[in-house]
Each structure stands twice: as C-alpha cells, then as structure tokens.
Design a protein around this motif. Structure first.
Motif, mmCIF file in Angstrom:
data_model
loop_
_atom_site.group_PDB
_atom_site.id
_atom_site.type_symbol
_atom_site.label_atom_id
_atom_site.label_comp_id
_atom_site.label_asym_id
_atom_site.label_seq_id
_atom_site.Cartn_x
_atom_site.Cartn_y
_atom_site.Cartn_z
ATOM 1 N N ASP A 22 9.881 10.977 4.782
ATOM 2 C CA ASP A 22 10.158 9.190 6.412
ATOM 3 C C ASP A 22 9.112 9.323 6.247
ATOM 4 N N ALA A 23 7.951 9.674 5.106
ATOM 5 C CA ALA A 23 6.318 9.255 4.695
ATOM 6 C C ALA A 23 6.137 9.943 6.176
ATOM 7 N N SER A 24 6.411 10.818 7.684
ATOM 8 C CA SER A 24 5.946 10.617 9.019
ATOM 9 C C SER A 24 4.844 11.914 8.642
ATOM 10 N N ASP A 25 4.350 13.172 7.908
ATOM 11 C CA ASP A 25 3.844 13.499 7.612
ATOM 12 C C ASP A 25 2.547 12.927 6.462
ATOM 13 N N THR A 53 15.415 13.280 0.048
ATOM 14 C CA THR A 53 16.090 13.027 1.013
ATOM 15 C C THR A 53 14.959 11.758 1.304
ATOM 16 N N VAL A 54 15.192 10.270 0.706
ATOM 17 C CA VAL A 54 14.162 9.754 0.968
ATOM 18 C C VAL A 54 14.763 7.972 1.985
ATOM 19 N N ARG A 55 14.034 8.604 2.922
ATOM 20 C CA ARG A 55 14.609 7.496 4.041
ATOM 21 C C ARG A 55 12.795 6.166 4.136
ATOM 22 N N LEU A 56 12.560 5.816 3.729
ATOM 23 C CA LEU A 56 12.396 4.181 3.965
ATOM 24 C C LEU A 56 12.917 3.074 3.614
ATOM 25 N N SER A 57 12.287 2.465 4.659
ATOM 26 C CA SER A 57 12.701 1.061 5.162
ATOM 27 C C SER A 57 12.175 0.022 3.496
ATOM 28 N N PHE A 58 11.864 -0.976 3.434
ATOM 29 C CA PHE A 58 11.479 -1.371 2.642
ATOM 30 C C PHE A 58 9.972 -2.492 3.434
ATOM 31 N N GLY A 59 9.956 -2.072 4.227
ATOM 32 C CA GLY A 59 8.739 -2.429 5.144
ATOM 33 C C GLY A 59 7.842 -1.822 5.140
ATOM 34 N N ARG A 60 8.157 -0.364 5.352
ATOM 35 C CA ARG A 60 7.812 0.664 5.830
ATOM 36 C C ARG A 60 6.812 1.128 3.848
ATOM 37 N N VAL A 61 7.802 0.638 2.726
ATOM 38 C CA VAL A 61 7.634 0.933 1.659
ATOM 39 C C VAL A 61 6.407 -0.164 1.109
ATOM 40 N N TYR A 62 6.162 -0.931 1.442
ATOM 41 C CA TYR A 62 5.633 -2.510 2.229
ATOM 42 C C TYR A 62 3.976 -2.089 2.395
ATOM 43 N N ASN A 63 3.838 -1.217 3.365
ATOM 44 C CA ASN A 63 2.548 -0.405 4.130
ATOM 45 C C ASN A 63 2.212 0.442 3.582
ATOM 46 N N LEU A 64 2.613 1.059 2.733
ATOM 47 C CA LEU A 64 2.525 2.409 1.944
ATOM 48 C C LEU A 64 0.984 2.824 1.200
ATOM 49 N N TYR A 92 16.682 5.785 -5.433
ATOM 50 C CA TYR A 92 15.895 6.044 -4.754
ATOM 51 C C TYR A 92 14.972 5.203 -5.628
ATOM 52 N N PHE A 93 15.557 4.981 -7.151
ATOM 53 C CA PHE A 93 14.432 3.927 -8.605
ATOM 54 C C PHE A 93 14.101 2.613 -7.410
ATOM 55 N N ASP A 94 14.956 1.349 -6.461
ATOM 56 C CA ASP A 94 14.774 0.636 -6.723
ATOM 57 C C ASP A 94 13.817 0.258 -5.293
ATOM 58 N N VAL A 95 13.589 1.851 -4.501
ATOM 59 C CA VAL A 95 12.436 1.908 -3.693
ATOM 60 C C VAL A 95 11.149 2.108 -4.532
ATOM 61 N N PHE A 96 11.392 2.820 -4.344
ATOM 62 C CA PHE A 96 9.808 3.325 -5.503
ATOM 63 C C PHE A 96 9.829 2.110 -6.696
ATOM 64 N N HIS A 97 10.547 1.134 -6.914
ATOM 65 C CA HIS A 97 9.480 0.716 -7.906
ATOM 66 C C HIS A 97 9.206 -0.368 -6.965
ATOM 67 N N PHE A 98 10.060 -0.621 -5.995
ATOM 68 C CA PHE A 98 8.840 -1.773 -4.808
ATOM 69 C C PHE A 98 7.974 -0.634 -4.732
ATOM 70 N N TYR A 99 7.483 0.006 -3.857
ATOM 71 C CA TYR A 99 6.339 1.015 -3.930
ATOM 72 C C TYR A 99 5.562 0.834 -5.268
ATOM 73 N N GLU A 100 6.082 0.681 -6.399
ATOM 74 C CA GLU A 100 4.853 0.265 -7.592
ATOM 75 C C GLU A 100 4.247 -0.319 -7.783
ATOM 76 N N ASN A 101 5.168 -1.808 -7.587
ATOM 77 C CA ASN A 101 5.272 -2.763 -7.710
ATOM 78 C C ASN A 101 3.425 -3.507 -6.344
ATOM 79 N N VAL A 102 4.143 -3.146 -4.939
ATOM 80 C CA VAL A 102 3.338 -3.059 -4.336
ATOM 81 C C VAL A 102 1.395 -2.891 -4.824
ATOM 82 N N ALA A 103 1.795 -1.086 -4.474
ATOM 83 C CA ALA A 103 0.630 -0.461 -5.208
ATOM 84 C C ALA A 103 -0.228 -1.603 -6.038
ATOM 85 N N VAL A 104 0.337 -1.479 -7.194
ATOM 86 C CA VAL A 104 -0.477 -2.479 -8.436
ATOM 87 C C VAL A 104 -0.796 -4.041 -8.162
ATOM 88 N N ASN A 105 -0.358 -4.563 -7.131
ATOM 89 C CA ASN A 105 -0.684 -5.350 -6.835
ATOM 90 C C ASN A 105 -2.274 -5.370 -5.733
#
Length: 127
Positions: A22-25, A53-64, A92-105
């Motif tokens: 969940d990115a807490s660590d 097991t991934v538990r990340l909200s899209f809001g958390r992913v956006y800030n990651l 979990y592909f959709d969650v991490f694909h969103f993370y990729e887009n935000v990171a690349v941007n």
C-alpha cells in the motif's frame, strides 16, 4: 508487506514485493534501493509485484511519482537518471499503467510490463 532488494548480476537493482503493498513503507524501500543503485553505479531498476496484493487508490498512485522522486533524492539519486521497469500481474495492470503515465508525464523513465522477460529486455536495452 515484504520486499527483497538486491543487485542482479545482469546489472540492475531488483525489488521483489510480496504480501500487501500500500506504499506505506515506500520511503524506506526507495531510499534503500537508491543507496544500492548509487553503490553499484547502476541506473536500472526492476520492480516485481507478481507476488504482491496491491492496495493503492488512484489518488495515491497519482502522487507516487513525486514521492519516489523525493525519497530517491534523499539518497542523492535523481529519479530522472533511473530507468525503471515494473512487472505486475494483469489484475493490477490498470493501476500501474496509470502510474506509468503520471511518472512519464513527470519526466521519469518507467514502463510497466506483464512479462518478466520483456521487462528485462527493455531495461537492459541501450536507450
């Protein structure tokens, strides 16, 4: 959550997650990985979520990406220098694909894969 961090003989640092992520660590893990990258003079990182097991909200992913940049900077590693491949199961592909887009941007080199061999090939390619 458990995370193994080690240097792979192929020339990259590898993170292998298991349990609930969940990115807490995240800060501790990124700082440790950045320190190992610096120690090995490597700019390639492979992250494996296939056993997590991934538990990340899209809001958390956006800030990651911004958080990862800050954490790596604490170890004097600039995230913009690091080429990162991330392997995830399909669920979990959709969650991490969103993370990729935000990171690349945000000018970070990150690509998400479903296949480990494809991830390694991309990571080790000279580009």
């Amino acid at each position: 959550m458990a995370c193994s961090i080690y240097y792979d003989d192929n020339g990259f640092v590898r993170l292998e997650f298991s349990g609930i992520f969940d990115a807490s660590d995240g800060g501790e893990i990124v700082r440790e990985a950045a320190a190992l990258l610096r120690e090995k003079n490597s700019f390639r990182l492979l992250t494996d979520f296939r056993n997590a097991t991934v538990r990340l909200s899209f809001g958390r992913v956006y800030n990651l990406p911004q958080m990862v940049r800050a954490w790596a900077g604490e170890e004097e590693m600039f995230i913009y220098q690091i080429k990162r491949a991330l392997v995830t199961p399909a669920r979990y592909f959709d969650v991490f694909h969103f993370y990729e887009n935000v990171a690349v941007n945000r000018a970070q080199r990150l690509k998400v894969f479903l296949d480990m061999d494809e991830a390694k090939a991309w990571l080790l390619a000279e580009n």
